[in-house]
Every structure is written in structure tokens, then in C-alpha cells.
Design a protein around this motif. Sequence first.
Motif, short mmCIF file in Angstrom:
data_model
loop_
_atom_site.label_atom_id
_atom_site.label_comp_id
_atom_site.label_asym_id
_atom_site.label_seq_id
_atom_site.Cartn_x
_atom_site.Cartn_y
_atom_site.Cartn_z
N THR A 105 0.80 -1.22 0.00
CA THR A 105 0.00 0.00 0.00
C THR A 105 0.84 1.27 0.00
OG1 THR A 105 -0.15 -0.11 2.42
CG2 THR A 105 -1.94 -1.13 1.16
N ASN A 106 2.02 1.23 0.59
CA ASN A 106 2.92 2.39 0.60
C ASN A 106 4.30 1.94 1.08
OD1 ASN A 106 2.89 2.46 3.57
ND2 ASN A 106 0.82 3.30 3.33
N ILE A 107 5.27 2.86 1.08
CA ILE A 107 6.63 2.48 1.44
C ILE A 107 6.74 2.12 2.92
CG2 ILE A 107 7.31 4.89 1.81
CD1 ILE A 107 9.49 1.85 0.70
N ARG A 108 5.98 2.79 3.78
CA ARG A 108 6.06 2.44 5.20
C ARG A 108 5.55 1.02 5.45
NH1 ARG A 108 3.08 7.50 7.84
NH2 ARG A 108 2.07 7.38 5.81
N ASN A 109 4.45 0.68 4.81
CA ASN A 109 3.92 -0.68 4.88
C ASN A 109 4.94 -1.68 4.35
OD1 ASN A 109 2.06 -2.50 2.55
ND2 ASN A 109 1.95 -2.99 4.73
N SER A 110 5.60 -1.33 3.25
CA SER A 110 6.59 -2.21 2.62
C SER A 110 7.78 -2.45 3.54
CB SER A 110 7.07 -1.60 1.30
OG SER A 110 5.98 -1.34 0.44
N GLU A 111 8.30 -1.40 4.14
CA GLU A 111 9.47 -1.54 5.01
C GLU A 111 9.12 -2.28 6.30
OE1 GLU A 111 10.99 2.43 5.36
OE2 GLU A 111 12.29 2.17 3.60
N PHE A 112 7.89 -2.05 6.78
CA PHE A 112 7.45 -2.79 7.97
C PHE A 112 7.41 -4.29 7.68
CE2 PHE A 112 3.73 -4.84 10.02
CZ PHE A 112 4.20 -4.85 11.33
N HIS B 173 8.99 -5.93 5.35
CA HIS B 173 10.33 -6.43 5.05
C HIS B 173 11.18 -6.61 6.31
CE1 HIS B 173 14.03 -7.05 2.82
NE2 HIS B 173 14.61 -6.07 3.50
N ASN B 174 11.06 -5.68 7.24
CA ASN B 174 11.98 -5.66 8.38
C ASN B 174 11.42 -6.28 9.66
OD1 ASN B 174 14.39 -4.10 7.36
ND2 ASN B 174 12.77 -2.63 6.89
N GLU B 175 10.08 -6.33 9.79
CA GLU B 175 9.53 -6.71 11.09
C GLU B 175 8.62 -7.93 11.11
OE1 GLU B 175 8.26 -3.68 13.79
OE2 GLU B 175 9.15 -2.06 12.59
N VAL B 176 8.03 -8.26 9.98
CA VAL B 176 7.07 -9.38 9.97
C VAL B 176 7.79 -10.68 9.65
CG1 VAL B 176 4.99 -10.33 8.94
CG2 VAL B 176 5.18 -7.86 9.33
N PRO B 177 7.71 -11.66 10.54
CA PRO B 177 8.39 -12.94 10.30
C PRO B 177 7.89 -13.60 9.02
CG PRO B 177 7.62 -12.80 12.58
CD PRO B 177 7.02 -11.64 11.85
N GLY B 178 8.83 -14.13 8.24
CA GLY B 178 8.47 -14.90 7.06
C GLY B 178 8.22 -14.09 5.81
N ILE B 179 8.44 -12.76 5.84
CA ILE B 179 8.21 -11.92 4.66
C ILE B 179 9.48 -11.14 4.34
CG2 ILE B 179 6.88 -10.02 3.67
CD1 ILE B 179 4.51 -10.88 5.30
N LYS B 180 9.92 -11.21 3.09
CA LYS B 180 11.07 -10.45 2.63
C LYS B 180 10.75 -9.86 1.25
CE LYS B 180 13.87 -10.84 6.06
NZ LYS B 180 14.22 -9.63 6.86
N LEU C 126 11.22 -2.61 -3.12
CA LEU C 126 11.33 -1.50 -2.17
C LEU C 126 11.61 -0.19 -2.88
CD1 LEU C 126 13.36 -3.28 0.67
CD2 LEU C 126 11.03 -2.41 0.87
N ALA C 127 12.47 -0.25 -3.90
CA ALA C 127 12.80 0.97 -4.64
C ALA C 127 11.58 1.50 -5.39
CB ALA C 127 13.94 0.68 -5.62
N ARG C 128 10.80 0.61 -5.98
CA ARG C 128 9.59 1.03 -6.71
C ARG C 128 8.58 1.67 -5.77
NH1 ARG C 128 7.90 -3.91 -10.65
NH2 ARG C 128 6.08 -2.52 -10.99
N MET C 129 8.42 1.11 -4.58
CA MET C 129 7.48 1.70 -3.62
C MET C 129 8.04 3.00 -3.05
SD MET C 129 4.88 -0.21 -3.82
CE MET C 129 3.93 0.58 -2.53
N ARG C 130 9.35 3.05 -2.86
CA ARG C 130 9.98 4.26 -2.33
C ARG C 130 9.81 5.42 -3.30
NH1 ARG C 130 14.63 2.06 -1.37
NH2 ARG C 130 14.05 1.29 0.70
#
Length: 615
Positions: free
Chosen positions: A525-532, A534-541, A547-551
Motif C-alpha cells: 500500500t505504501n513504502i512504510r507498509n513495505s518496510e514494515f 520487510h523488516n519486522e514481519v516474520p516470514g516476509i522479505k 522496495l525501490a519502486r514503492m519508495r
Amino acid sequence: MGLLDKLRTNMLTADGAMGTLLYSYGIDYCNEELNIERPEIIEKIHQDYIAAGADIIQTNTYGANAIKLERYGLENSVKEINEAAIQIAKRAAAPGGQFVLGTIGAIRGIRKSDATIEEIIQMVDGQAKHLLTGNPDGLLLETYYDFEELAATVTHLRKLTNTPIIAQVSMHDPGILQNGLSLNDALNQLDALGADVVGVNCRLGPFHTIQALEEVALPKNAFLSAFPNASLLDMEDGRLVYESEADYFGKAALLLREEGVRLIGGCCGTTPKHIEAAKKLIGHLPPLTAKVVTPKKPIIIREAEPNSHEPLHEKAQKERTIIVELDTPRHLDTTTFMEGATKLYDAGVDAVTMADNSLASPRISNMAMGSMLKLQNNIRPLAHITCRDRNLIGLQSHLMGLDALGIHDILAVTGDPTKVGDFPGATSVYDVSSLELIQLIKQLNEGISFSGKSLRKKANFSIAAAFNPNVRVLDRAVKRLEKKIECGADYFITQPVYTKEKIQEIYEATKHLTTPIFIGVMPLTNIRNSEFLHNEVPGIKLSEEVLARMRACGEDRARATAEGIQIAKELIDTAAELFNGIYIITPFFRYDMSLELIDHIKEIDGKKVRENSYV
């Protein structure tokens, strides 16, 4: 005269509980360590049972294997603890000539993942060899709920030694093992494997032990044994206690004799007084040599009602199948959820799937919402079930409720730990892992409860299992898939994947499997959602490209939504070429994004149909 020779002509009384007495002394840690730290306490207990009339005492080695001792940091003390135990028991028995049994306790309960059979046999082999150095009169295998473990243990020990083997199962319910095998059949199998004495111990008090043995015929070669608990458990001032008069236990020993039992001892809650009462009543009596068993009328297990829909795994083996996840609300307003689920189903998805308190945060029960979807809107629900929030009682009750509601599509998952959720101090249950849960659900499909007793009707669950491909070594994840298939998984649902290369890698790594796989796609939905994610939710990378496209979208919400959908469509293009199953995860109730992805899948499939029609 050896133990077996004595049993041919005599009723024998064994000792009772060790842990019960140690607990009454205020000792509440590793009982087996006392063999080397406080041997005088263990010897005193042996002597007390001998004074009460026990013909047989057993070593204080129930948990003296490397797996159980590891929790106390004593895994390297197996030899010392077992050899000390046999020496203590032999010393106590020497003046009166009582028989000494080397005790080996079960490792598994209901969790098969606690240890493989290979690991168990390795532990048993080591412990038995240490006990056998002391020349015991027999080996006692006790408190085995898992019949596979006991059968393998008897088989191994019979090859290892000619020492008499006493093999005892434990039951959750009278007359039936947790895998549904009857007690009579189980004891006959142990007899055939070479056990010299077969019987039951623990969990049940005298009443239910007698009841279970009423259906047991005398084995062909082995003798029968019974070591019941003093009673059923009770709670008193926050402590678990067993309430049973010794005289009652003695009278029960007489009734056990009438069922053909020749070796009678005690398990949890029993004391020297219980053994004394039993010895007084049966010590002078001869054993029964014949018994007539009246077969009970078998319980009929009805077939499950046919599902109103084709099982998802069967459809996915043939054609495109789409499931969409829509989280149930974290509040009590269900309007948006019901509206979204209806629109998704009307768009042509095969099922609406709901997580079970995802990320360990409480939401409206997916059983409740699934029932509403089914009954009010004729929408097919797929309910996730975690091992985190419910013990075995709750899990079986929950599944029985789902079956009664006609909800037969299940995803069995272990569940995120509570520390990641709203209540980090809450208890994570984890009585079983997802592997055991799959097996137990399959057992319900045979009409057998978790405890082994009949449910009188078969359930009809189609079971999905989770697959996390976002790992460094995919081959290891695929090995776990194969284990889940062995446990009974019908199909797999993956965590969201964010590169076409990963989807291709999944295909290459799993193309040898016939079990369908649903590839997970969740629009960003947005870059903040994407980074969350990628960095915090187990099992998702996420990939750097994604990330660049969303950024690049910055704070432009509309542009970010469009880009997130476009990325998801590109992933679906690849997934749809390689897999029939597509699993769309709806972010933040944005079911409009999921609807657009469903339309895209329909366009892909429609185009393929048109192309094939021209061929």
C-alpha cells in the motif's frame, strides 16, 4: 527363581509412586538427580515399599535419558544416574531378595515432534545398557501414550537382551489408546513383539483401569500387569492431589486379579500404604489362568456428510483456484468485513480465508465470522487454526465446533508467538506443533478423537498447511513440506512472495510434489507498509527492486496503491503460469485491491482459453 518363573504361579505386588513421595518431602526438581546427590532418600523410599510388602521395586530412572535430563543440564550424566539407581535398588532389595526392575519412561506424549523414533531408540539403547550393567531382574517400560514409540522400543530391547521386558501403555480413556487402537489389540501386539509382561499404568485410577481390562483377553504368551494411579486428579489449595483410601486400592487389586492381572503396582498418588493394602488382599492368592471376555457391541462410526463444495485441494489439482484472505475485525463492527467478503465471493473466489488472531493480536473469532459468512451469505470460509491459543482440549473442541457448523476448510499453523502481539505477557500454549495438529485433524476425519475414543461420526476436513519460501535455503523448507505431507496435509498456502524469481524457484523446488501449492500475493500500500513487512514481519522479505519502486512513490497514496497493485499483477502473471492455486492477502481491509487482482487473474485465464480455442 526368576521373575517370570515366579509370575507363573504367584500374584506379585510391585511398589508405588516415587515422585509422589519425593514431592511430599518438598522435593520438586529432577528426581533422577537424587540418585547421585541424595541416594539415601531414594533408598529409604525403596525400603518403605519393601516393608509394605512389595515383591518388586523399580529404579528411580523414569526420566533418566538424555532428552529429559537435558532440561536440567544433566544430559551428560545418563550413565552415572542410571548406574547409581540400579545400585541403590539392588542394595535395598538385597536383604529380602525382592526383584528389581530397571525403569525406562516414554519420551513422547502426543507430540511426535519431541523426538524421532531413531532419536528415541538411541536414547533407549544408552539408558538400557547402563541399567543392564547392574543385572536387573527385568526392564519396565512405563507411561507410553504413543504406541509407535513403545512398539519400537520393545522391538529394539528384545534384540538387545533376554532380560524380561514389562511393557505398559497409558490411556486417556479406558480401553482405547490415543491412536484409536483398542487396549486388547495393543497388548496382543506387544506380546507378539516379545514383551514378557504387558499392561497399563498411569493416567487412570483403579476404577477405569479395571473397566479397561474387562475387554482384554489373556495374552497368548505374556502375563498381564496393572499400575493404576491412586485416583483421578483433584485440585486442593492450588496443588494437584490424588484422593484415594488405601483400603479402596486394595479392593481394586482384587478386582484387577479377576481380570487376569498377575503383577499389580501403583503409579501417581500411590504410597506404601496402598501397596500394603494390595499385598494383604492378593499376596496369598493364585493368579487366574483362564478368562472369558464378552465382546462389547462395537460403536458405529458414521461417514461424514459430503461437502457442499469440491475440496480446494482437489480443484487446484485440475484448474485455477483462488482464495482470498480477509482479516476479521479487531473491533465489533463487522459491516466492512461482511461487505468485503460478499464482494470478493461474488467476484468468483473459491473461498474467503480468515487468520486466527494473526500476529498474536485478538480479533473476532474466525469461527464466528466464518459461520456468519456461510449461513447468512452462502460464502465458503477457510479458517486458520493456530496451536498458540488453545490447549489440546480447546483445539479438539474448536474443530468439533467447526465440523458441526459445516466449516471444513482448515489451515493448520503453529502461530506467531504472543510476544509479537497486543499482549506480550500472554501464555503461548503450543501443546502441539502444526505437524501434530495436521495428524490430529486427520484422526478426526477417521472419527477418532485426540484421546483415541470414537466420535461416532467422521469429520470431513480438507487441511492446508503453511509454506514459508522466504528462506535462505529453500531445500530445507521443502523437506518440511514433505514432512507435512506425511502428516496428512492436503495442500499448501505460502507466505506472500515478492519476486518472480522466487516463484520460479518455488516451482523448480516443488515440481516433484503432487500436493497443490497456493502462491501468496499481497499488494503493498505504501513504502512504510513495505518496510514494515520487510523488516519486522516474520516470514516476509521484499526485494530491493520492489522496495525501490514503492519508495519512488513517496507520499502519493494513489500512486503507491497503483504501484502496489502493478507489482502484484506481475507476480500473479508468473504464478498463474506455474501454479493453479493463487492466494491473495487483502491488506488493511482494502478489498478493492484484491478485487482488482481477481479481475486480473480472470483476464489471464480468459486470454488463455481464447488462445487455446484458436489452436
